[in-house]
Design a protein around this motif. Structure first.
Motif, short mmCIF file in Angstrom:
data_model
loop_
_atom_site.label_atom_id
_atom_site.label_comp_id
_atom_site.label_asym_id
_atom_site.label_seq_id
_atom_site.Cartn_x
_atom_site.Cartn_y
_atom_site.Cartn_z
N ALA A 272 1.14 -1.11 -0.21
CA ALA A 272 -0.22 0.29 -0.02
C ALA A 272 1.05 0.62 0.10
CB ALA A 272 -0.89 -0.03 1.37
N ALA A 274 -0.12 4.32 -1.54
CA ALA A 274 -0.69 5.14 -1.98
C ALA A 274 -1.35 6.12 -0.66
CB ALA A 274 -2.54 4.58 -2.70
N LYS A 337 2.24 2.81 13.34
CA LYS A 337 1.63 2.21 12.29
C LYS A 337 1.50 0.33 11.50
CE LYS A 337 0.45 6.08 9.37
NZ LYS A 337 1.09 7.19 8.91
O1 PMT Z 1 3.63 9.33 -4.85
P1 PMT Z 1 5.00 10.03 -4.79
O2 PMT Z 1 5.41 11.45 -5.27
O3 PMT Z 1 6.23 9.52 -5.20
O4 PMT Z 1 4.92 9.40 -2.44
C1 PMT Z 1 5.53 8.62 -2.90
C2 PMT Z 1 4.38 8.27 -0.78
C3 PMT Z 1 5.77 9.84 -0.01
C4 PMT Z 1 3.41 8.87 -1.32
C5 PMT Z 1 4.96 7.43 -0.24
O5 PMT Z 1 6.13 6.79 -0.27
C6 PMT Z 1 4.20 7.17 0.82
O6 PMT Z 1 4.73 7.63 2.04
N1 PMT Z 1 3.00 6.34 1.07
C7 PMT Z 1 2.01 6.76 1.96
C8 PMT Z 1 1.50 7.69 2.42
C9 PMT Z 1 0.98 8.38 4.05
O7 PMT Z 1 1.02 8.74 5.06
O8 PMT Z 1 -0.28 7.45 4.47
P2 PMT Z 1 -0.93 6.63 5.65
O9 PMT Z 1 0.27 7.24 6.82
O10 PMT Z 1 -1.74 7.61 5.17
O11 PMT Z 1 -1.20 5.65 5.96
C10 PMT Z 1 -0.82 4.30 6.37
C11 PMT Z 1 -0.42 3.15 5.30
O12 PMT Z 1 -1.62 3.17 5.23
C12 PMT Z 1 -0.07 3.49 4.14
O13 PMT Z 1 0.49 2.34 3.54
C13 PMT Z 1 -1.80 3.82 3.08
O14 PMT Z 1 -1.01 3.83 1.46
C14 PMT Z 1 -2.68 3.01 4.04
N2 PMT Z 1 -3.48 3.63 3.85
C15 PMT Z 1 -4.12 4.77 4.41
C16 PMT Z 1 -5.22 4.95 5.12
C17 PMT Z 1 -6.41 4.38 4.23
N3 PMT Z 1 -7.52 4.99 4.37
N4 PMT Z 1 -6.18 3.84 3.91
C18 PMT Z 1 -5.05 2.87 3.12
O15 PMT Z 1 -4.87 2.14 3.01
#
Ligand code: PMT
Length: 396
Positions: A272, A274, A337
């Motif tokens: 994941a 995104a 996380k």
């Molecule tokens: O696309 P680029 O410009 O190359 O940048 C890459 C990035 C910085 C976006 C990537 O490397 C990254 O860090 N992605 C995760 C972003 C983030 O902070 O996610 P989060 O903390 O909101 O979520 C944590 C994890 O749960 C992630 O794996 C996310 O995909 C997943 N998630 C979050 C929320 C949600 N509703 N569903 C999920 O699956």
């Protein structure tokens, strides 16, 4: 540099796509490969040997009777020194000559004398490609174990449209990188998310973020090159789909969740990447909101489902990898996380390093602790992360 220490012979044959072969030489050299160019007489009508000499830093071979090799056996020496021979472009005539084992010039002779794999990127007019004689030659080359790259479909130099265009140099480079990548994920199905989501406010406005999709795309490419069957579910981004990857375009977090959940149970690995919006607008307006109607609009937000946590909760689900983008306390937040979402591996990056751009810096947090990876291109980090995932899966 992914091709450091690799020795390639790049063969260039006579066709208008020969002008793109110079760009391929540049890309291969940039990746650290030693590139020895050999050209047919036909190729020299389109581009000069000097161009390739300047780009590869080596004299180019064109003549079977070249006296530069002390033993006068350029065809043997050049092929013995190579880890791989790549012919780009490969003309219809050259395909025919190799398919029939002819050795009537230096390039055909060294191909016949090779003891290393051969990749060919055909380029010709669409009728020539479709001609039964070329079809027979292609079938014979495939039966002989020659790897064919393309050709692509599109507008041709002659003005016709159809199959026969040489693959772009970047795609041929990808195929060369894939050739040298250990197939650590052979037989595995990998599902990824990448990019931002877009949560509509009205028909033209929405809530989104600055994810470019580059990190997710780099991982999709690296997984495909490691032998996996890859499906990439991505939000709105402007990047070309990596070769061999199935891409599913989505817009909102709910769309992304539906696309992921339809495929997760059949996947071996879910990554994941995104940047999913945590909230969406409770009620998307049917018509564009007007500034002068009803004062300041108040947006009611509702929480989006957590896609990663949903996949991690599946019984017999895939091996799950999450990402965490933080502005500080990276390791601690990544660890938190990992526990909250109940996944074996979380990859942390700082927002100033990760969002946009071609480079990044990662910290991998798993059962064994935290493993920082030094700053590098997203392509390099993706390859290292895929290796790490393969080893974790192997040791489970
Ligand atoms: O696309 P680029 O410009 O190359 O940048 C890459 C990035 C910085 C976006 C990537 O490397 C990254 O860090 N992605 C995760 C972003 C983030 O902070 O996610 P989060 O903390 O909101 O979520 C944590 C994890 O749960 C992630 O794996 C996310 O995909 C997943 N998630 C979050 C929320 C949600 N509703 N569903 C999920 O699956």
């Amino acid at each position: 540099m992914e091709l450091t220490g690799k020795r390639l012979v790049q063969g260039v044959t006579g066709g208008i796509a020969a002008y793109k072969a110079a760009e391929l030489t540049r890309l291969l050299v940039k990746q650290g490969a030693e590139v020895q160019v050999a050209m047919t007489e036909g190729a020299s009508h389109f581009v000069t040997a000097t161009t390739f000499q300047a780009l590869s830093g080596r004299p180019v071979f064109t003549d079977q009777w070249d006296q530069r090799m002390a033993n006068a056996m350029a065809h043997i020496d050049l092929s013995r020194q190579a880890d791989l021979i790549v012919i780009a472009p490969a003309s219809a005539d050259f395909l025919a000559r190799v398919a029939n084992g002819l050795a009537d010039d230096l390039l055909a002779t060294l191909v016949l004398a090779r003891d290393c794999p051969l990749l060919m990127a055909p380029a010709m007019n669409r009728q020539m490609w479709e001609n039964p004689a070329t079809r027979r030659n292609v079938a014979r080359l495939q039966a002989d174990g020659v790897g064919l790259l393309g050709p692509a479909c599109g507008e041709q130099a002659c003005g016709e449209i159809g199959v026969g265009r040489m693959l772009e140099p970047e795609d041929i480079l990808d195929a060369v990188l894939a050739f040298f990548t250990p197939k650590l994920l052979a037989g595995k199905k990998v599902l990824l998310t990448a990019g931002p989501t877009f949560e509509a406010i009205d028909p033209v406005r929405g809530i989104t973020n600055l994810s470019s999709g580059r990190m997710g795309y780099a991982l999709a490419r690296a997984a495909q090159q490691a032998g996996a069957e890859v499906t990439l579910v991505c939000g709105p981004v402007a990047l070309p789909t990596p070769a061999g990857v199935t891409r599913i375009d989505v817009r909102s977090a709910l769309d992304m969740q539906a696309a992921v959940m339809a495929r997760a149970a059949a996947s071996d690995i879910f990554i994941a990447v995104a940047a999913v919006a945590d909230y969406r607008v409770a009620q998307t307006a049917e018509h564009k909101l007007k500034k002068d109607e009803g004062g300041l609009p108040l947006l009611e937000l509702v929480e989006n489902p957590d896609i990663l946590a949903g996949v991690a909760a599946l019984e017999n689900g895939p091996f799950c990898v999450g990402f965490a983008a933080e502005s500080h306390n990276l390791e601690a937040y990544a660890q938190a996380k990992r526990q909250k979402k109940n996944v074996p591996l979380v990859v942390g990056n700082l927002i100033q390093d990760g969002f946009g751009g071609d480079d990044n810096r990662l910290i991998l947090v798993d059962d064994h602790g935290a493993h920082p990876l030094p700053p590098a291109s997203k392509a390099t980090l993706a390859r290292q992360l895929i290796e790490h995932i393969a080893h974790l899966m192997e040791s489970r």
